[in-house]
Design a protein around this motif. Structure first.
Motif, PDB file in Angstrom:
ATOM      1  N   ASP A 148       0.843  -1.196   0.000  1.00  0.00           N
ATOM      2  CA  ASP A 148       0.000   0.000   0.000  1.00  0.00           C
ATOM      3  C   ASP A 148       0.879   1.248   0.000  1.00  0.00           C
ATOM      4  N   SER A 149       0.361   2.341   0.533  1.00  0.00           N
ATOM      5  CA  SER A 149       1.069   3.631   0.480  1.00  0.00           C
ATOM      6  C   SER A 149       2.422   3.601   1.182  1.00  0.00           C
ATOM      7  N   LEU A 150       2.563   2.785   2.218  1.00  0.00           N
ATOM      8  CA  LEU A 150       3.844   2.731   2.924  1.00  0.00           C
ATOM      9  C   LEU A 150       4.944   2.194   2.019  1.00  0.00           C
ATOM     10  N   THR A 151       4.613   1.210   1.201  1.00  0.00           N
ATOM     11  CA  THR A 151       5.591   0.660   0.264  1.00  0.00           C
ATOM     12  C   THR A 151       5.716   1.553  -0.963  1.00  0.00           C
ATOM     13  N   GLU A 152       4.613   2.164  -1.357  1.00  0.00           N
ATOM     14  CA  GLU A 152       4.646   3.088  -2.496  1.00  0.00           C
ATOM     15  C   GLU A 152       5.626   4.233  -2.230  1.00  0.00           C
ATOM     16  N   GLY A 153       5.741   4.628  -0.972  1.00  0.00           N
ATOM     17  CA  GLY A 153       6.632   5.723  -0.602  1.00  0.00           C
ATOM     18  C   GLY A 153       5.920   7.033  -0.355  1.00  0.00           C
ATOM     19  N   PHE A 199      13.957  -3.426 -10.857  1.00  0.00           N
ATOM     20  CA  PHE A 199      13.044  -3.151  -9.743  1.00  0.00           C
ATOM     21  C   PHE A 199      11.705  -2.649 -10.251  1.00  0.00           C
ATOM     22  N   ALA A 200      10.646  -3.184  -9.672  1.00  0.00           N
ATOM     23  CA  ALA A 200       9.290  -2.703  -9.937  1.00  0.00           C
ATOM     24  C   ALA A 200       8.578  -2.531  -8.607  1.00  0.00           C
ATOM     25  N   ASN A 201       8.056  -1.340  -8.373  1.00  0.00           N
ATOM     26  CA  ASN A 201       7.266  -1.069  -7.177  1.00  0.00           C
ATOM     27  C   ASN A 201       5.799  -1.056  -7.607  1.00  0.00           C
ATOM     28  N   LEU A 202       5.083  -2.131  -7.304  1.00  0.00           N
ATOM     29  CA  LEU A 202       3.681  -2.269  -7.702  1.00  0.00           C
ATOM     30  C   LEU A 202       2.723  -1.757  -6.633  1.00  0.00           C
ATOM     31  N   ALA A 203       3.251  -1.259  -5.519  1.00  0.00           N
ATOM     32  CA  ALA A 203       2.418  -0.798  -4.410  1.00  0.00           C
ATOM     33  C   ALA A 203       1.620   0.443  -4.808  1.00  0.00           C
ATOM     34  N   ALA A 240      11.031   0.845  -0.029  1.00  0.00           N
ATOM     35  CA  ALA A 240      11.285  -0.177  -1.051  1.00  0.00           C
ATOM     36  C   ALA A 240      12.224   0.365  -2.129  1.00  0.00           C
ATOM     37  N   ASP A 241      12.047   1.624  -2.492  1.00  0.00           N
ATOM     38  CA  ASP A 241      12.933   2.250  -3.469  1.00  0.00           C
ATOM     39  C   ASP A 241      14.361   2.340  -2.922  1.00  0.00           C
ATOM     40  N   ARG A 242      14.472   2.667  -1.649  1.00  0.00           N
ATOM     41  CA  ARG A 242      15.790   2.761  -1.016  1.00  0.00           C
ATOM     42  C   ARG A 242      16.445   1.378  -0.937  1.00  0.00           C
ATOM     43  N   LEU A 243      15.641   0.361  -0.588  1.00  0.00           N
ATOM     44  CA  LEU A 243      16.169  -1.002  -0.544  1.00  0.00           C
ATOM     45  C   LEU A 243      16.642  -1.429  -1.933  1.00  0.00           C
ATOM     46  N   ALA A 244      15.876  -1.104  -2.967  1.00  0.00           N
ATOM     47  CA  ALA A 244      16.277  -1.438  -4.334  1.00  0.00           C
ATOM     48  C   ALA A 244      17.614  -0.799  -4.674  1.00  0.00           C
ATOM     49  N   GLY A 245      17.820   0.425  -4.254  1.00  0.00           N
ATOM     50  CA  GLY A 245      19.097   1.097  -4.500  1.00  0.00           C
ATOM     51  C   GLY A 245      20.249   0.406  -3.799  1.00  0.00           C
ATOM     52  N   VAL A 266      -3.720  -6.857  -2.967  1.00  0.00           N
ATOM     53  CA  VAL A 266      -2.360  -7.355  -3.176  1.00  0.00           C
ATOM     54  C   VAL A 266      -2.398  -8.807  -3.640  1.00  0.00           C
ATOM     55  N   VAL A 267      -3.175  -9.640  -2.956  1.00  0.00           N
ATOM     56  CA  VAL A 267      -3.224 -11.066  -3.307  1.00  0.00           C
ATOM     57  C   VAL A 267      -3.853 -11.271  -4.688  1.00  0.00           C
ATOM     58  N   ASP A 268      -4.928 -10.551  -4.981  1.00  0.00           N
ATOM     59  CA  ASP A 268      -5.660 -10.771  -6.242  1.00  0.00           C
ATOM     60  C   ASP A 268      -5.031 -10.101  -7.454  1.00  0.00           C
ATOM     61  N   ALA A 269      -4.358  -8.966  -7.268  1.00  0.00           N
ATOM     62  CA  ALA A 269      -3.843  -8.221  -8.423  1.00  0.00           C
ATOM     63  C   ALA A 269      -2.313  -8.089  -8.430  1.00  0.00           C
ATOM     64  N   GLN A 270      -1.752  -7.670  -7.303  1.00  0.00           N
ATOM     65  CA  GLN A 270      -0.313  -7.418  -7.292  1.00  0.00           C
ATOM     66  C   GLN A 270       0.511  -8.703  -7.335  1.00  0.00           C
ATOM     67  N   VAL A 271       0.098  -9.738  -6.614  1.00  0.00           N
ATOM     68  CA  VAL A 271       0.850 -10.996  -6.627  1.00  0.00           C
ATOM     69  C   VAL A 271       0.907 -11.592  -8.035  1.00  0.00           C
ATOM     70  N   PRO A 272      -0.229 -11.737  -8.744  1.00  0.00           N
ATOM     71  CA  PRO A 272      -0.132 -12.286 -10.102  1.00  0.00           C
ATOM     72  C   PRO A 272       0.754 -11.438 -11.031  1.00  0.00           C
ATOM     73  N   HIS A 273       0.665 -10.111 -10.900  1.00  0.00           N
ATOM     74  CA  HIS A 273       1.502  -9.232 -11.712  1.00  0.00           C
ATOM     75  C   HIS A 273       2.977  -9.452 -11.374  1.00  0.00           C
ATOM     76  N   ALA A 274       3.282  -9.553 -10.094  1.00  0.00           N
ATOM     77  CA  ALA A 274       4.664  -9.806  -9.665  1.00  0.00           C
ATOM     78  C   ALA A 274       5.165 -11.129 -10.242  1.00  0.00           C
ATOM     79  N   LEU A 275       4.341 -12.153 -10.208  1.00  0.00           N
ATOM     80  CA  LEU A 275       4.757 -13.461 -10.726  1.00  0.00           C
ATOM     81  C   LEU A 275       5.083 -13.390 -12.217  1.00  0.00           C
ATOM     82  N   GLU A 276       4.349 -12.574 -12.953  1.00  0.00           N
ATOM     83  CA  GLU A 276       4.634 -12.393 -14.379  1.00  0.00           C
ATOM     84  C   GLU A 276       6.011 -11.783 -14.606  1.00  0.00           C
ATOM     85  N   LEU A 277       6.497 -11.006 -13.649  1.00  0.00           N
ATOM     86  CA  LEU A 277       7.786 -10.335 -13.775  1.00  0.00           C
ATOM     87  C   LEU A 277       8.968 -11.247 -13.422  1.00  0.00           C
TER      88      LEU A 277
END
Length: 165
Positions: free
Chosen positions: A14-19, A55-59, A35-40, A68-79
């Motif tokens: 959610d917004s916390l991960t989005e930044g 790196f992709a931030n889908l949050a 998450a952006d800082r961790l990616a760096g 997250v489970v219904d939309a973000q997880v499947p998108h992440a798996l595609e990546l």
């Protein structure tokens, strides 16, 4: 000591991960979340061994566990990531009807999908709801000390949210 160099990192949540509202140093109008800082940091580490991190931030702000489970997880798996971070649940817990145990079970299904792909999963939360006195009346059935469905404590969202009970 053995080290893992990650090459594909996807952040979910959610917004916390989005930044949101996490100001970038020296740029008060720009956001740079954890998450952006961790990616760096991961990218810097990977470059030491001649690699780099994609790196992709889908949050997205306002998202809930179901999103997250219904939309973000499947998108992440595609990546095809080798590392996925998941930090979500705060928006769900704001509801008076929130059942942390049911939410953890729902999140666990997404975590299982990510782990089944071979990705390392970094599961984080902002606080442990077992200690939130205002949520005690809304708790569902208390899970046993053994994770459900044959899950190990390392892969169980339920054990993460209820450790020490």
């Amino acid at each position: 000591m053995s080290r893992t160099t990650f090459t594909r990192y996807v952040a979910l949540g959610d917004s916390l991960t989005e930044g949101l509202c996490d100001s970038a140093p020296g740029q008060p109008d720009a956001f740079l979340g954890w998450a952006d800082r961790l990616a760096g940091i991961l990218d810097g580490d990977a470059r030491l061994s001649g690699a780099s991190v994609e790196f992709a931030n889908l949050a997205v702000r306002g998202r809930r566990i179901a999103d997250v489970v219904d939309a973000q997880v499947p998108h992440a798996l595609e990546l095809g990531p080798d590392l996925v971070s998941v930090m979500v649940g705060g928006n769900d817990l704001m509801s008076p009807a929130a059942d942390p145990d049911a939410l953890a079970a729902r999140l666990e299904s997404g975590i299982r999908s990510l782990r089944a792909s071979g990705a390392t999963v970094l599961l984080a939360n902002i606080f442990d709801p077992q200690f939130a006195f205002f949520l005690k009346p809304f708790r569902g059935a208390r899970p046993s000390s053994t994770p459900t469905s044959g899950a190990s404590p390392a892969t169980s969202a339920r054990s993460c949210w209820t450790c020490g009970e």
